[in-house]
Design an enzyme around this catalytic site. Structure first.
Site, PDB file in Angstrom:
ATOM      1  N   ARG A  34      32.565 -46.647  40.605  1.00 48.52           N
ATOM      2  CA  ARG A  34      31.864 -46.560  39.310  1.00 48.52           C
ATOM      3  C   ARG A  34      32.042 -47.832  38.481  1.00 48.52           C
ATOM      4  O   ARG A  34      31.142 -48.216  37.729  1.00 48.52           O
ATOM      5  CB  ARG A  34      32.361 -45.343  38.534  1.00 48.52           C
ATOM      6  N   LYS A 194      27.150 -22.562  49.145  1.00 51.41           N
ATOM      7  CA  LYS A 194      26.471 -21.644  48.226  1.00 51.41           C
ATOM      8  C   LYS A 194      24.973 -21.869  48.082  1.00 51.41           C
ATOM      9  O   LYS A 194      24.519 -22.977  47.859  1.00 51.41           O
ATOM     10  CB  LYS A 194      27.123 -21.726  46.846  1.00 51.41           C
ATOM     11  N   GLY A 336      28.877 -34.411  45.682  1.00 48.01           N
ATOM     12  CA  GLY A 336      30.245 -34.915  45.826  1.00 48.01           C
ATOM     13  C   GLY A 336      30.817 -34.752  47.228  1.00 48.01           C
ATOM     14  O   GLY A 336      31.343 -35.709  47.810  1.00 48.01           O
ATOM     15  N   GLY A 358      25.837 -33.844  39.318  1.00 47.02           N
ATOM     16  CA  GLY A 358      25.067 -32.902  38.498  1.00 47.02           C
ATOM     17  C   GLY A 358      23.774 -33.504  37.958  1.00 47.02           C
ATOM     18  O   GLY A 358      22.731 -32.849  37.937  1.00 47.02           O
TER      19      GLY A 358
HETATM   20  P1  AMP Z   1      28.802 -26.341  48.145  1.00 51.09           P
HETATM   21  O1  AMP Z   1      29.712 -26.574  46.975  1.00 51.09           O
HETATM   22  O2  AMP Z   1      28.020 -25.103  48.040  1.00 51.09           O
HETATM   23  O3  AMP Z   1      27.942 -27.565  48.459  1.00 51.09           O
HETATM   24  O4  AMP Z   1      29.738 -26.152  49.402  1.00 51.09           O
HETATM   25  C1  AMP Z   1      30.520 -27.171  49.967  1.00 51.09           C
HETATM   26  C2  AMP Z   1      31.522 -26.537  50.874  1.00 51.09           C
HETATM   27  O5  AMP Z   1      30.856 -25.760  51.837  1.00 51.09           O
HETATM   28  C3  AMP Z   1      32.384 -27.501  51.642  1.00 51.09           C
HETATM   29  O6  AMP Z   1      33.688 -27.377  51.152  1.00 51.09           O
HETATM   30  C4  AMP Z   1      32.283 -27.005  53.079  1.00 51.09           C
HETATM   31  O7  AMP Z   1      33.504 -26.972  53.728  1.00 51.09           O
HETATM   32  C5  AMP Z   1      31.736 -25.604  52.918  1.00 51.09           C
HETATM   33  N1  AMP Z   1      31.031 -25.080  54.101  1.00 51.09           N
HETATM   34  C6  AMP Z   1      30.057 -25.643  54.820  1.00 51.09           C
HETATM   35  N2  AMP Z   1      29.685 -24.856  55.839  1.00 51.09           N
HETATM   36  C7  AMP Z   1      30.456 -23.747  55.792  1.00 51.09           C
HETATM   37  C8  AMP Z   1      30.556 -22.568  56.577  1.00 51.09           C
HETATM   38  N3  AMP Z   1      29.790 -22.370  57.663  1.00 51.09           N
HETATM   39  N4  AMP Z   1      31.447 -21.632  56.200  1.00 51.09           N
HETATM   40  C9  AMP Z   1      32.228 -21.826  55.112  1.00 51.09           C
HETATM   41  N5  AMP Z   1      32.187 -22.928  54.324  1.00 51.09           N
HETATM   42  C10 AMP Z   1      31.311 -23.885  54.655  1.00 51.09           C
END
Ligand code: AMP
Length: 374
Positions: A34, A194, A336, A358
């Site tokens: 940054r 998510k 991130g 964000g």
């Molecule tokens: P998000 O904040 O929704 O972008 O999620 C990011 C997180 O999703 C990372 O920490 C990954 O380790 C996790 N992730 C990706 N694929 C999977 C999966 N199949 N099962 C559980 N966690 C996952």
């Protein structure tokens, strides 16, 4: 956008808002990206302005203790060495004197004012006016906070002629290439855990894309809708209806996963999963399928890891980054987790990294960013 090139900065006192929210551990800056990305605007202003007054936030300041943790003095010293010029640090005492007697001034963390009724974060008018009193012109180059209406980035702009710096301009130009006149085929790859976080981005992009690859943990909600047994894989049942609608309306665009690494690190086709299986990463068949799509794409936006890469399920994320780096497409990477995966597995790359987190996502959702001046 009102860009810095339009600003008459000659012989003026220019206030610049940067995003110096850098990680610090044991008195050391762990990642200076940054700081480096602020240099273009800083050097440009230094060439013709009379003075530069720098504002930035760092961390979240909730109590007096946080003031020790999040002082910008460390950034001031680092930047001063980097540009080989003296930078006076000002903790909001003797402000007038410090500004009058120096050419480059860095003000202490603007979020220290959050200890007084969240004045910075709530864009308090008096505080905005106070920040504006430091100079004649305002430049906002803190892209990472452009989605927030704070005193030091948006409030201040009501009291001074205001423009955006080079970083904000570049970030917006790159994101615009994902929104208008996109070079086709256009593929968006969404991973991570998510659905909820990405829903608005998906809604805004789905009409524009040729392919939407829904992968990683969030794929299982969609696979469940398609009738597969996803066992104990991560699933957001409250988004089943949403997933149903999306699949129904855009079945020709949506690509899911065909096989996955499960809890014992063996590979299983999706149709072979049983009640106890947990899908933690995408498998090689899925990668082959994505490869075909990526190789014919001219534009790709990628956000979210393909698997639980922090816990040894890094195959899919590594492979997808390799595929993207081998492709000739214009590739934008956001988020991130995804950016840390790039730093870990594909440091050498031709990617356009969207640093905004964000702010980038809100822009891709179709929202107007208050820190981008029109
Ligand atoms: P998000 O904040 O929704 O972008 O999620 C990011 C997180 O999703 C990372 O920490 C990954 O380790 C996790 N992730 C990706 N694929 C999977 C999966 N199949 N099962 C559980 N966690 C996952």
């Amino acid at each position: 956008m009102k860009t810095i090139k339009e600003a008459n900065i000659y012989n003026k006192s220019v206030i610049i808002r940067f995003d110096y929210n850098v990680p610090v551990e044991n008195g050391k800056i762990m990642d200076d990206t940054r700081i480096i990305s602020s240099l273009k605007t800083l050097n440009y202003v230094l060439k013709s302005a009379k003075k530069v007054i720098i504002l930035s936030h760092m961390g979240r300041v909730k109590d007096e203790e946080d003031k020790k943790k999040y002082s910008l003095k460390i950034v001031c010293d680092y930047l001063s060495k980097l540009i080989d010029k003296k930078i006076a640090f000002c903790d909001y005492t003797n402000v007038e004197e410090t500004i009058n007697n120096n050419e480059i001034i860095m003000m202490e963390n603007t979020r220290f004012f959050d200890l007084d009724n969240n004045k910075e974060s709530n864009s308090d008018e008096e505080l905005s006016k106070y920040f504006a009193s430091f100079g004649d012109i305002f430049i906002n180059d803190a892209f990472g906070t452009c989605h927030r209406n704070n005193a030091s980035n948006v409030g201040i702009s009501k009291f001074l002629p205001s423009y955006n710096g080079f970083l904000v301009e570049e970030e917006i130009n790159n994101l615009d290439k994902l929104l208008d006149n996109v070079k086709r085929p256009y593929t968006v790859i969404m991973g991570g855990a998510k659905v909820s976080d990405k829903l608005k981005v998906i809604n805004n992009l789905i009409e524009k894309v040729d392919y939407l690859i829904i992968s990683g943990g969030m794929a299982y909600t969609f696979l469940k809708v398609k009738g597969y047994n996803i066992g104990k894989s991560i699933c957001e049942d409250e988004y089943i209806d949403y997933a149903k609608k999306l699949i129904k309306n855009y079945s020709d665009k949506i690509v899911l996963i065909e096989d996955n690494y499960i809890e014992d690190k063996s590979i299983k086709n999706i149709e072979e999963m049983d009640d106890n299986n947990i899908g933690y990463d995408i498998g090689p068949k899925t990668i082959e399928c994505y490869k075909e799509i990526i190789n014919k794409s001219k534009t790709v936006f990628y956000n979210g890891p393909m698997g639980l890469f922090e816990k040894g399920y890094e195959y899919g994320t590594k492979e997808i980054l390799k595929l993207l780096n081998d492709s000739k497409a214009f590739v934008v990477i956001g988020g991130g987790d995804t950016v840390s995966a790039v730093n870990k597995y594909q440091k050498e790359n031709h990617f356009t990294i969207s640093t905004g987190g964000g702010a980038s996502l809100e822009y891709l959702e179709g929202k107007k960013l208050p820190g981008v001046f029109l």
